[in-house]
Design a protein around this motif. Structure first.
Motif, mmCIF file in Angstrom:
data_model
loop_
_atom_site.group_PDB
_atom_site.id
_atom_site.type_symbol
_atom_site.label_atom_id
_atom_site.label_comp_id
_atom_site.label_asym_id
_atom_site.label_seq_id
_atom_site.Cartn_x
_atom_site.Cartn_y
_atom_site.Cartn_z
ATOM 1 N N GLY A 83 -0.712 9.134 -3.036
ATOM 2 C CA GLY A 83 -1.843 9.861 -2.490
ATOM 3 C C GLY A 83 -2.008 11.251 -3.084
ATOM 4 O O GLY A 83 -1.060 11.861 -3.566
ATOM 5 N N PHE B 50 0.842 -1.190 0.000
ATOM 6 C CA PHE B 50 0.000 0.000 0.000
ATOM 7 C C PHE B 50 0.881 1.244 0.000
ATOM 8 O O PHE B 50 1.042 1.923 1.016
ATOM 9 C CB PHE B 50 -0.901 0.004 1.243
ATOM 10 N N HIS C 252 0.704 3.862 -2.521
ATOM 11 C CA HIS C 252 0.280 4.907 -3.444
ATOM 12 C C HIS C 252 0.646 6.262 -2.854
ATOM 13 O O HIS C 252 0.460 6.497 -1.660
ATOM 14 C CB HIS C 252 -1.230 4.823 -3.674
ATOM 15 N N SER D 76 -8.569 13.292 1.314
ATOM 16 C CA SER D 76 -7.405 12.662 0.700
ATOM 17 C C SER D 76 -7.779 11.273 0.214
ATOM 18 O O SER D 76 -8.691 10.629 0.752
ATOM 19 C CB SER D 76 -6.247 12.565 1.703
ATOM 20 N N ARG D 77 -7.089 10.804 -0.801
ATOM 21 C CA ARG D 77 -7.351 9.467 -1.315
ATOM 22 C C ARG D 77 -7.146 8.415 -0.214
ATOM 23 O O ARG D 77 -7.922 7.456 -0.098
ATOM 24 C CB ARG D 77 -6.449 9.165 -2.508
ATOM 25 N N GLU D 78 -6.101 8.590 0.568
ATOM 26 C CA GLU D 78 -5.813 7.652 1.654
ATOM 27 C C GLU D 78 -6.968 7.593 2.643
ATOM 28 O O GLU D 78 -7.411 6.513 3.056
ATOM 29 C CB GLU D 78 -4.529 8.069 2.365
ATOM 30 N N GLU E 245 -9.587 4.468 3.562
ATOM 31 C CA GLU E 245 -9.773 4.044 4.949
ATOM 32 C C GLU E 245 -11.251 4.038 5.332
ATOM 33 O O GLU E 245 -11.724 3.133 6.027
ATOM 34 C CB GLU E 245 -8.986 4.956 5.896
#
Length: 414
Positions: A57, A53, A55, A118-120, A124
């Motif tokens: 972001g 994991f 990426h 955020s993408r992260e 989540e």
């Protein structure tokens, strides 16, 4: 969270499912669909070619068209808590002066929530109760007959090493804008818009108004600052040839061309310059003529990847996954061809309209020349953000109704 799980475990879990589904790509679209199918009692196998994991972001703007997906997943409150309201948008001239500030709340508030996230944080939220995935794994072929858009998938691991085969009723390629599944599934020629521009993404500390997104459309550069939870997402872009000297040099060049940048955008520029290895985003998109193919379906950026200019790409990917998930709820394998065809008829025109709007904005934003900048700014003084994003607002206001689509499909079958 995403939980790295052996492929054999995932395949075993779905052995008795009414639909055996494989999703290739654990990004926003693939994860959304996987979680929706799990809410429906299925055990879709989710794989991703990334070995970890990691990426880099970036920031996302999500409009109200995504709300129903989070409501159906039972995570709408978590989504609101993880994001930041995008209440206002400010447009600055090529010399830095703020020319207008518009209310995004007035524009979209009647339809639901508009957030920066955020993408992260989004991943989540989508996986808050766990989501199995097999990392370092993808598919290099799908062959054989299937009752739906599926067949026998051949899995490969690191360095292209074959690791087995399995049969599925539905194979979904959701592996991003540079999708390999397009070739695997035989999607045909790509429709690509290349702007000739790229940009770096970085993170800065928030200064001042945490609900304000602002953009500076420069003469040969673009600077945007977008609030997410507790910080600013920054994008600094320009023509590819001008970026060769790296982010520090380009940020200095931009600063020398702006009279009135203000402390917020000044810190945004400093963040790009100071970032040890900022993510470089190439500003191009891609699309294919057909999403539903004999041995699989393309979803999200694999079907239609967006330029970031209208802030709608991630939202359309979530909507597409949500609509597919709703239409597959309770479906038997022999119903798949008709349901998937109905899904594409409803969703592809919406996605392509949003993609077209993003391309129009790119032609306006990614330009150089002082005369061009002056004409653009004269136009933007007269136009509101509602005028610029009118096609997007109409999409938000007319979200597809899966129940109506299902009823229409049932009528077709009679």
């Amino acid at each position: 969270m995403l939980i790295d799980t052996p492929l054999a475990n995932q395949l075993g879990a779905q052995r008795d499912d009414r639909l055996r589904v494989l999703i290739v790509g654990a990004g926003v679209a693939g994860t959304t669909l996987a979680q929706l199918l799990r809410r429906d009692g299925l055990h879709p196998a989710l794989v991703d070619r990334m070995p970890a994991f990691d990426h880099p972001g970036y920031m996302l703007a999500l409009m109200p068209l995504v709300d129903q997906a989070f409501i159906d997943l039972g995570i709408h409150d978590e989504y609101l808590a993880a994001g930041t309201p995008m209440a206002r948008y400010a447009f600055r001239s090529h010399r830095g002066k703020t020319l207008r500030t518009d209310s995004m709340s007035e524009l979209l508030g009647a339809y639901g929530d508009s957030l920066g996230i955020s993408r992260e944080a989004l991943i989540e939220v989508l996986t808050h109760d766990g989501c199995p995935v097999t990392l370092g794994t993808t598919v290099d072929a799908v062959t054989g007959a299937a009752r739906g858009a599926g067949g026998t998938a051949r899995f490969v691991g690191r360095e292209g090493r074959a690791i087995g085969e399995a049969s599925f009723d539905l194979v979904v390629g959701a592996d991003g804008i540079r999708s390999r599944m397009r070739d695997v599934l035989g999607a045909g020629p790509l429709d690509v818009a290349r702007t000739g521009w790229s940009g770096w993404v970085a993170w800065a500390d928030e200064r001042g108004d945490s609900a304000l997104g602002e953009e500076l459309w420069g003469d040969g550069f673009f600077l945007g600052a977008y609030p997410v939870k507790g910080r600013l997402g920054v994008f600094l872009g320009g023509p590819d040839a001008d970026l060769a000297g790296g982010p520090t040099a380009f940020a200095a060049s931009v600063r020398s061309r702006v009279d009135d940048i203000g402390p917020r955008l000044d810190e945004a520029l400093a963040a790009v310059a100071a970032a040890p290895d900022p993510y470089l985003w190439r500003l191009e998109d891609a699309g294919v003529a057909h999403w539903v193919l004999p041995h699989g379906v393309l979803l999200g950026d694999a079907a239609a990847g967006f330029l970031p200019t209208a802030g709608i790409g991630a939202g359309m990917a979530i909507e597409s996954a949500w609509l597919m998930g709703r239409m597959l709820a309770g479906a038997a394998p022999d119903a798949l061809p008709g349901l998937l065809a109905a899904w594409e008829r409803a969703e592809r025109p919406r996605v392509e309209a949003a993609q077209a709007n993003s391309r129009v904005l790119a032609r306006l934003m990614f330009r150089r020349g002082r005369l061009t900048a002056w004409l653009r700014e004269t136009t933007m003084r007269m136009l509101s953000v509602q005028s610029v994003l009118g096609p997007i607002v109409r999409l938000v206001a007319a979200r597809p109704d899966p129940e109506a689509l299902l009823a229409a499909q049932q009528a077709r079958m009679r």
